[in-house]
Design a protein around this motif. Structure first.
Motif, PDB file in Angstrom:
ATOM      1  N   GLU A 231       0.836  -1.198   0.000  1.00 43.05           N
ATOM      2  CA  GLU A 231       0.000   0.000   0.000  1.00 43.05           C
ATOM      3  C   GLU A 231       0.874   1.253   0.000  1.00 43.05           C
ATOM      4  O   GLU A 231       1.996   1.232   0.489  1.00 43.05           O
ATOM      5  N   PRO A 232       0.358   2.361  -0.537  1.00 45.46           N
ATOM      6  CA  PRO A 232       1.112   3.611  -0.447  1.00 45.46           C
ATOM      7  C   PRO A 232       1.295   4.012   1.016  1.00 45.46           C
ATOM      8  O   PRO A 232       0.389   3.838   1.835  1.00 45.46           O
ATOM      9  N   ALA A 233       2.466   4.535   1.334  1.00 45.93           N
ATOM     10  CA  ALA A 233       2.719   4.958   2.712  1.00 45.93           C
ATOM     11  C   ALA A 233       2.098   6.324   2.988  1.00 45.93           C
ATOM     12  O   ALA A 233       1.527   6.550   4.052  1.00 45.93           O
ATOM     13  N   GLN A 234       2.200   7.232   2.005  1.00 50.11           N
ATOM     14  CA  GLN A 234       1.739   8.597   2.206  1.00 50.11           C
ATOM     15  C   GLN A 234       0.816   9.036   1.073  1.00 50.11           C
ATOM     16  O   GLN A 234       0.976   8.622  -0.064  1.00 50.11           O
ATOM     17  N   LEU A 235      -0.148   9.871   1.400  1.00 41.87           N
ATOM     18  CA  LEU A 235      -1.002  10.502   0.401  1.00 41.87           C
ATOM     19  C   LEU A 235      -0.160  11.501  -0.393  1.00 41.87           C
ATOM     20  O   LEU A 235       0.504  12.354   0.189  1.00 41.87           O
ATOM     21  N   THR A 236      -0.183  11.389  -1.720  1.00 37.00           N
ATOM     22  CA  THR A 236       0.695  12.226  -2.554  1.00 37.00           C
ATOM     23  C   THR A 236      -0.063  13.255  -3.379  1.00 37.00           C
ATOM     24  O   THR A 236       0.538  13.976  -4.172  1.00 37.00           O
ATOM     25  N   SER A 237      -1.381  13.325  -3.244  1.00 37.59           N
ATOM     26  CA  SER A 237      -2.158  14.324  -3.982  1.00 37.59           C
ATOM     27  C   SER A 237      -3.367  14.720  -3.154  1.00 37.59           C
ATOM     28  O   SER A 237      -3.705  14.056  -2.168  1.00 37.59           O
ATOM     29  N   GLY A 238      -4.038  15.812  -3.567  1.00 38.48           N
ATOM     30  CA  GLY A 238      -5.305  16.164  -2.951  1.00 38.48           C
ATOM     31  C   GLY A 238      -6.426  15.315  -3.518  1.00 38.48           C
ATOM     32  O   GLY A 238      -6.232  14.518  -4.434  1.00 38.48           O
ATOM     33  N   PHE A 239      -7.630  15.482  -2.977  1.00 37.95           N
ATOM     34  CA  PHE A 239      -8.797  14.736  -3.423  1.00 37.95           C
ATOM     35  C   PHE A 239      -9.691  15.616  -4.288  1.00 37.95           C
ATOM     36  O   PHE A 239      -9.739  16.831  -4.133  1.00 37.95           O
ATOM     37  N   ALA A 240     -10.406  14.964  -5.226  1.00 36.15           N
ATOM     38  CA  ALA A 240     -11.384  15.636  -6.084  1.00 36.15           C
ATOM     39  C   ALA A 240     -12.596  14.721  -6.232  1.00 36.15           C
ATOM     40  O   ALA A 240     -12.526  13.509  -5.986  1.00 36.15           O
ATOM     41  N   ASP A 278      -4.339  10.167  -6.211  1.00 37.49           N
ATOM     42  CA  ASP A 278      -3.351   9.150  -6.540  1.00 37.49           C
ATOM     43  C   ASP A 278      -3.480   7.991  -5.559  1.00 37.49           C
ATOM     44  O   ASP A 278      -3.745   8.194  -4.365  1.00 37.49           O
ATOM     45  N   GLY A 279      -3.283   6.765  -6.063  1.00 32.47           N
ATOM     46  CA  GLY A 279      -3.357   5.621  -5.161  1.00 32.47           C
ATOM     47  C   GLY A 279      -3.155   4.307  -5.871  1.00 32.47           C
ATOM     48  O   GLY A 279      -2.664   4.260  -7.012  1.00 32.47           O
TER      49      GLY A 279
END
Length: 361
Positions: A231-240, A278-279
Motif C-alpha cells: 500500500e502507499p505509505a503517504q497521500l501524494t495528492s489532494g482529493f477531487a 493518486d493511489g
C-alpha cells in the motif's frame, strides 16, 4: 370557397368517418409520466426510471478470482484449554505460541504485553483457551471468517489486530465462539462481504521474509490473487470528486434510521468515474451484491476511496492510478434505482463525509 375545400381534405380525428388512423409504428416509451413536465433545464432524474439491471453483467478487465476464493480455508482449528506457562531462558512470544498451541496476539493481549512483546525468563503467562486457526500461505481474513461462519470484525477484536491487519503464515488466529441455533454451514452460506471486510481482511498472508508486491501502472500486468499488495505509505495528492452531478443521497443517518457511509451522485449511464486521488487499486469486482461494480483505491496516510454501482471496471487490483484517471464507467448495478455513483471516503476504518472534505460538486 378555397378554405372549405381544404377543410374537407384534412382528416379530423374527432369524426369517425374522417378516415383518420393513428400511426402504428411508434414504440411505447420506456417510461411514461402524464403529469405536466418541469422546465427541461431541470436536471432532476425522472420520477419513474426503470433501471437497466446489470448486477450479474458488470463488465471488468479479465482477472483471477480474489484470494478468498482462490485459496479457500478448511475449518481445522485446534481447541486448547486455558493454561499457564513459565517462560524459559531464550523464549520468544512466537515460540511460546508454537509450544502451547495458542496465538501470540491472544497471549500478548491476555497478559497485557506491550509492543515489541518481550518476555522474561521466570515470567508466568496466561495462555487463553479457545479455537486457534493456523494461517497458511495465501489465506485471507475473509476466507478464515467464511470457513468458521464468524464475522471478520469479531476475529479482529478477539485477536486485537490493528492496521494494516496483515496476517502472517504460521500465526494462530483465535476464532470467537458462535451463537447456537444455526449450523456453521448455514451461517457460512449466508456470509456476505462488506467494504470493511475488503479493507481489513482481503490481503493474503505473508510468509516469513516475504515482501508485498509493488503496484504497476499498466493494467496488462495481473497480480496473483495470493500475492500481498504493498500500500502507499503517504497521500501524494489532494482529493477531487469522481464525477459531477446531483447528490441524491447524503452521508449520515437516513429517515428510517439506516446509516449511509457515503453519497450517491446521479449521473448518466456510462459517465467516466475518475480516481479521486493518486493511489493503488485494492479491489475491483462485484463481490458486494448491494454495491454492484465496485472499485476500492488506497491512497496512503490511512485514506481509502470507494466507487460503486459501476457498469464497467477499467482497472485491476494492484494497479497504480493517478488523480483524474478514469477507473470505471457509471451504471445502476447493485441496489441502485437509477444511474448513479456511490462514493465513499474513509480514514482508516472510519467513513468520512465527502462533502466536508471536498469543494462543492
Amino acid at each position: 370557397m378555397l378554405l372549405t375545400m381544404l377543410g374537407a381534405c384534412i382528416p379530423n380525428p374527432d369524426r369517425p368517418d374522417s378516415g383518420y388512423r393513428p400511426p402504428r409504428d411508434r414504440a411505447e416509451p420506456r417510461w411514461r409520466d402524464d403529469r405536466p413536465r418541469a422546465d427541461p433545464r431541470d436536471d432532476a432524474p425522472p420520477e419513474r426510471y426503470e433501471p437497466h439491471r446489470i448486477d450479474e453483467r458488470v463488465s471488468a478487465l479479465p482477472a483471477p478470482p480474489p484470494a478468498w476464493q482462490a485459496r479457500p480455508v478448511s475449518a481445522d482449528a485446534a481447541t486448547i484449554d486455558t493454561t499457564t506457562y513459565l517462560v524459559r531462558p531464550g523464549d520468544t512470544l512466537r515460540a511460546i505460541a508454537d509450544r502451547t498451541g495458542g496465538g501470540s496476539e491472544a497471549i500478548a493481549r491476555a497478559n497485557q504485553l506491550p509492543p515489541p512483546f518481550v518476555v522474561r525468563a521466570g515470567q508466568r503467562l496466561t495462555i487463553p483457551g479457545g479455537r486457534y486457526h493456523l494461517v497458511r500461505a495465501g489465506q485471507t481474513g475473509i476466507a478464515i471468517a467464511r470457513a468458521y461462519a464468524v464475522d471478520w470484525s469479531r476475529i479482529i477484536a478477539a485477536n486485537d489486530l490493528t492496521a494494516p491487519y496483515t496476517l502472517r503464515v504460521g500465526m494462530r488466529v483465535l476464532i470467537p465462539g458462535t451463537a447456537g441455533g444455526v449450523s456453521a454451514a448455514e451461517r457460512a452460506k449466508a456470509f456476505t462481504l462488506d467494504i470493511d471486510d475488503i479493507l481489513t481482511g482481503s490481503e493474503p498472508a505473508l510468509a516469513a521474509n516475504q515482501r508485498p508486491a509493488q503496484p504497476t501502472a499498466s493494467p496488462r500486468r495481473v497480480l496473483a490473487p495470493t500475492q500481498a499488495l504493498a500500500e502507499p505509505a503517504q497521500l501524494t495528492s489532494g482529493f477531487a470528486w469522481p464525477v459531477h452531478g446531483k447528490i441524491i443521497t447524503r452521508f449520515g443517518p437516513g429517515a428510517s434510521g439506516e446509516k449511509f457511509n457515503g453519497v450517491n451522485i446521479a449521473v448518466p449511464l456510462g459517465t467516466p468515474i475518475l480516481a479521486s486521488a493518486d493511489g493503488v487499486v485494492a479491489y475491483a469486482g462485484s463481490g458486494v451484491p448491494t454495491l454492484g461494480g465496485l472499485v476500492i483505491v488506497k491512497h496512503g496516510s490511512s485514506w481509502t476511496t470507494v466507487y460503486a454501482n459501476a457498469s464497467q471496471l477499467l482497472v485491476r487490483r494492484g494497479q497504480a492510478v493517478k488523480r483524474g484517471q478514469t477507473i470505471a464507467l457509471s451504471g445502476d448495478s447493485g441496489q441502485a434505482s437509477r444511474p448513479e455513483v456511490h462514493f465513499e471516503m474513509r480514514k482508516g476504518r472510519t467513513p468520512v463525509d465527502p462533502q466536508r472534505q471536498l469543494p462543492g460538486i
